[in-house]
Design an enzyme around this catalytic site. Structure first.
Site, mmCIF file in Angstrom:
data_model
loop_
_atom_site.group_PDB
_atom_site.id
_atom_site.type_symbol
_atom_site.label_atom_id
_atom_site.label_comp_id
_atom_site.label_asym_id
_atom_site.label_seq_id
_atom_site.Cartn_x
_atom_site.Cartn_y
_atom_site.Cartn_z
ATOM 1 N N LYS A 80 -1.027 -9.679 -1.832
ATOM 2 C CA LYS A 80 -0.378 -8.565 -2.518
ATOM 3 C C LYS A 80 0.705 -7.942 -1.621
ATOM 4 O O LYS A 80 0.744 -8.199 -0.406
ATOM 5 C CB LYS A 80 -1.436 -7.530 -2.910
ATOM 6 C CG LYS A 80 -2.456 -8.038 -3.949
ATOM 7 C CD LYS A 80 -3.468 -6.936 -4.273
ATOM 8 C CE LYS A 80 -4.435 -7.313 -5.385
ATOM 9 N NZ LYS A 80 -5.380 -6.215 -5.691
ATOM 10 N N PHE B 12 -6.167 4.332 -13.353
ATOM 11 C CA PHE B 12 -5.289 3.936 -12.249
ATOM 12 C C PHE B 12 -4.296 2.836 -12.648
ATOM 13 O O PHE B 12 -3.566 2.313 -11.815
ATOM 14 C CB PHE B 12 -6.132 3.489 -11.042
ATOM 15 C CG PHE B 12 -7.092 2.361 -11.357
ATOM 16 C CD1 PHE B 12 -6.688 1.032 -11.311
ATOM 17 C CD2 PHE B 12 -8.404 2.630 -11.730
ATOM 18 C CE1 PHE B 12 -7.558 -0.005 -11.604
ATOM 19 C CE2 PHE B 12 -9.289 1.593 -12.034
ATOM 20 C CZ PHE B 12 -8.857 0.274 -11.971
ATOM 21 N N ARG C 111 -13.755 -15.636 -3.136
ATOM 22 C CA ARG C 111 -14.160 -14.244 -3.404
ATOM 23 C C ARG C 111 -15.061 -13.711 -2.281
ATOM 24 O O ARG C 111 -14.960 -12.552 -1.906
ATOM 25 C CB ARG C 111 -14.911 -14.139 -4.746
ATOM 26 C CG ARG C 111 -14.065 -14.312 -5.994
ATOM 27 C CD ARG C 111 -13.243 -13.099 -6.383
ATOM 28 N NE ARG C 111 -13.976 -11.947 -6.831
ATOM 29 C CZ ARG C 111 -13.418 -10.919 -7.488
ATOM 30 N NH1 ARG C 111 -12.121 -10.941 -7.796
ATOM 31 N NH2 ARG C 111 -14.116 -9.877 -7.838
ATOM 32 N N THR D 188 -14.141 -5.410 -4.323
ATOM 33 C CA THR D 188 -12.892 -4.817 -4.812
ATOM 34 C C THR D 188 -12.548 -3.539 -4.044
ATOM 35 O O THR D 188 -11.399 -3.340 -3.635
ATOM 36 C CB THR D 188 -13.045 -4.484 -6.318
ATOM 37 O OG1 THR D 188 -13.481 -5.669 -6.992
ATOM 38 C CG2 THR D 188 -11.743 -3.995 -6.912
ATOM 39 N N ARG E 270 -10.744 -7.826 2.629
ATOM 40 C CA ARG E 270 -10.503 -6.487 2.072
ATOM 41 C C ARG E 270 -11.142 -5.400 2.939
ATOM 42 O O ARG E 270 -10.588 -4.316 3.097
ATOM 43 C CB ARG E 270 -11.033 -6.425 0.639
ATOM 44 C CG ARG E 270 -10.160 -7.214 -0.336
ATOM 45 C CD ARG E 270 -10.835 -7.378 -1.680
ATOM 46 N NE ARG E 270 -9.899 -7.757 -2.733
ATOM 47 C CZ ARG E 270 -10.253 -7.946 -3.996
ATOM 48 N NH1 ARG E 270 -11.516 -7.794 -4.350
ATOM 49 N NH2 ARG E 270 -9.358 -8.281 -4.906
ATOM 50 N N ASN F 102 -5.985 -3.495 -1.620
ATOM 51 C CA ASN F 102 -6.948 -4.387 -0.968
ATOM 52 C C ASN F 102 -6.352 -5.736 -0.577
ATOM 53 O O ASN F 102 -7.045 -6.716 -0.442
ATOM 54 C CB ASN F 102 -8.199 -4.541 -1.848
ATOM 55 C CG ASN F 102 -7.852 -4.901 -3.273
ATOM 56 O OD1 ASN F 102 -6.709 -5.287 -3.557
ATOM 57 N ND2 ASN F 102 -8.806 -4.795 -4.172
ATOM 58 N N HIS G 7 -5.555 -10.717 -4.020
ATOM 59 C CA HIS G 7 -6.184 -10.951 -5.320
ATOM 60 C C HIS G 7 -6.801 -12.333 -5.291
ATOM 61 O O HIS G 7 -6.219 -13.272 -4.739
ATOM 62 C CB HIS G 7 -5.142 -10.901 -6.445
ATOM 63 C CG HIS G 7 -5.675 -11.454 -7.733
ATOM 64 N ND1 HIS G 7 -6.443 -10.699 -8.586
ATOM 65 C CD2 HIS G 7 -5.628 -12.703 -8.275
ATOM 66 C CE1 HIS G 7 -6.818 -11.459 -9.614
ATOM 67 N NE2 HIS G 7 -6.338 -12.680 -9.440
HETATM 68 P P1 IDP Z 1 -10.770 -7.638 -8.378
HETATM 69 O O1 IDP Z 1 -9.349 -7.618 -7.807
HETATM 70 O O2 IDP Z 1 -11.800 -7.534 -7.289
HETATM 71 O O3 IDP Z 1 -11.009 -8.804 -9.310
HETATM 72 P P2 IDP Z 1 -10.437 -5.914 -10.700
HETATM 73 O O4 IDP Z 1 -11.503 -5.083 -11.341
HETATM 74 O O5 IDP Z 1 -9.933 -7.107 -11.439
HETATM 75 O O6 IDP Z 1 -10.960 -6.306 -9.228
HETATM 76 O O7 IDP Z 1 -9.231 -4.919 -10.401
HETATM 77 C C1 IDP Z 1 -7.934 -5.374 -10.086
HETATM 78 C C2 IDP Z 1 -7.344 -4.510 -8.979
HETATM 79 O O8 IDP Z 1 -7.245 -3.140 -9.430
HETATM 80 C C3 IDP Z 1 -8.198 -4.419 -7.713
HETATM 81 O O9 IDP Z 1 -8.039 -5.521 -6.845
HETATM 82 C C4 IDP Z 1 -7.728 -3.123 -7.112
HETATM 83 O O10 IDP Z 1 -6.460 -3.277 -6.444
HETATM 84 C C5 IDP Z 1 -7.523 -2.258 -8.353
HETATM 85 N N1 IDP Z 1 -8.737 -1.500 -8.717
HETATM 86 C C6 IDP Z 1 -9.842 -1.974 -9.357
HETATM 87 N N2 IDP Z 1 -10.752 -1.027 -9.576
HETATM 88 C C7 IDP Z 1 -10.221 0.115 -9.068
HETATM 89 C C8 IDP Z 1 -10.693 1.479 -9.014
HETATM 90 O O11 IDP Z 1 -11.797 1.832 -9.459
HETATM 91 N N3 IDP Z 1 -9.853 2.373 -8.428
HETATM 92 C C9 IDP Z 1 -8.638 2.027 -7.930
HETATM 93 N N4 IDP Z 1 -8.142 0.764 -7.960
HETATM 94 C C10 IDP Z 1 -8.934 -0.191 -8.526
HETATM 95 MG MG MG Z 2 -10.125 -9.244 -11.191
#
Ligand code: IDP
Ligand code: MG
Length: 165
Positions: A10, A58, A90, A96, A107, A121, A124
Site C-alpha cells: 500500500k 471509514f 495472510r 487487519t 502489519r 497496515n 493488502h
Molecule cells: P483485510 O485488509 O485484513 O482483508 P478488510 O476488512 O478487507 O481487512 O479491510 C480492508 C482495509 O480497510 C484494511 O486493510 C484496513 O486498511 C482498513 N480497515 C478495515 N477495518 C477497519 C477498521 O475497523 N477501522 C479502520 N480501518 C479499517
Molecule cells: Mg479484505
C-alpha cells in the site's frame, strides 16, 4: 491446494521504503511470484477493490488512503502462487488492526492507526479464494501473469490503448 493471491504494498508501505523488507518477509513462504507491477490507483479501481466495505464509516478515508492521498500515489501489485498461498501470506501479514497484529507480523511491525481512524497496515492480501479471483482479475490482465491463473477467452475487441512513439 495450489492457489494464487493478490498482494498490494500500500502507499504507506512504499512511502516508508518497506518494499524490500516486505518482499523478504514474503519470500519465507517459498511461493512463486507470477505477476508484479507498479500501479497508480484510479478512483474506480479503489472503489471496486473495497466495494464490500462501502457502508462502513471509514470508507471515504480508506479510498483516499489506497489512492495515495496521504503518501505516494502508487501501490505495488503482486500475485503469489503456490500451495496454500492465501493463508501463508495472510499469516505473515498479521491481523487487519495493526495494534492487534502480532508484533513480528508485517502489519504488527510496520502498521499504525491514524488519527482519522484508518488502519494504515502497509499491505493488502486476499482473504479467501473468491476474493483472490475477483481481486487478481481487477488488478491484472491475463497476459501480465506468467501462468494462466484463470480461464481466458480470445477477443478481437478493439480497445483504445497507447504504444511507444
Ligand atoms: P483485510 O485488509 O485484513 O482483508 P478488510 O476488512 O478487507 O481487512 O479491510 C480492508 C482495509 O480497510 C484494511 O486493510 C484496513 O486498511 C482498513 N480497515 C478495515 N477495518 C477497519 C477498521 O475497523 N477501522 C479502520 N480501518 C479499517
Ligand atoms: Mg479484505
Amino acid at each position: 491446494m495450489v492457489e494464487q493471491t493478490l498482494i498490494l504494498i500500500k502507499p504507506d508501505g512504499l512511502k516508508k521504503s518497506l518494499t524490500g523488507n516486505i518482499l523478504t518477509r514474503l519470500s519465507e513462504t517459498k511461493l512463486e511470484i507470477i505477476g508484479a507491477k507498479m500501479v497508480k490507483v484510479s478512483w474506480q479501481r479503489a472503489n471496486e477493490h473495497y466495494r464490500h466495505l462501502k457502508d462502513l464509516p471509514f470508507y471515504d478515508e480508506l479510498i483516499k488512503y489506497i489512492m495515495g492521498e496521504y503518501h505516494k500515489k502508487k501501490v505495488m501489485a503482486l500475485v503469489y502462487w503456490g500451495e496454500n498461498a492465501i493463508s501463508k501470506v495472510r499469516d505473515i501479514c498479521g491481523k487487519t488492526n495493526p495494534e492487534e497484529a502480532e508484533s513480528v507480523s508485517i502489519r504488527g511491525a510496520y502498521g499504525r492507526i491514524t488519527t482519522k481512524g484508518v488502519y494504515e497496515n502497509v499491505i493488502h492480501a486476499s482473504a479467501n479464494t473468491e476474493d483472490a479471483e475477483r481481486e487478481i482479475k481487477l488488478w491484472f490482465a491475463p497476459d501480465e501473469l506468467i501462468i494462466e491463473a484463470y480461464p481466458v477467452v480470445e477477443t478481437t475487441e478493439r480497445v483504445k490503448t497507447e504504444k511507444w512513439k
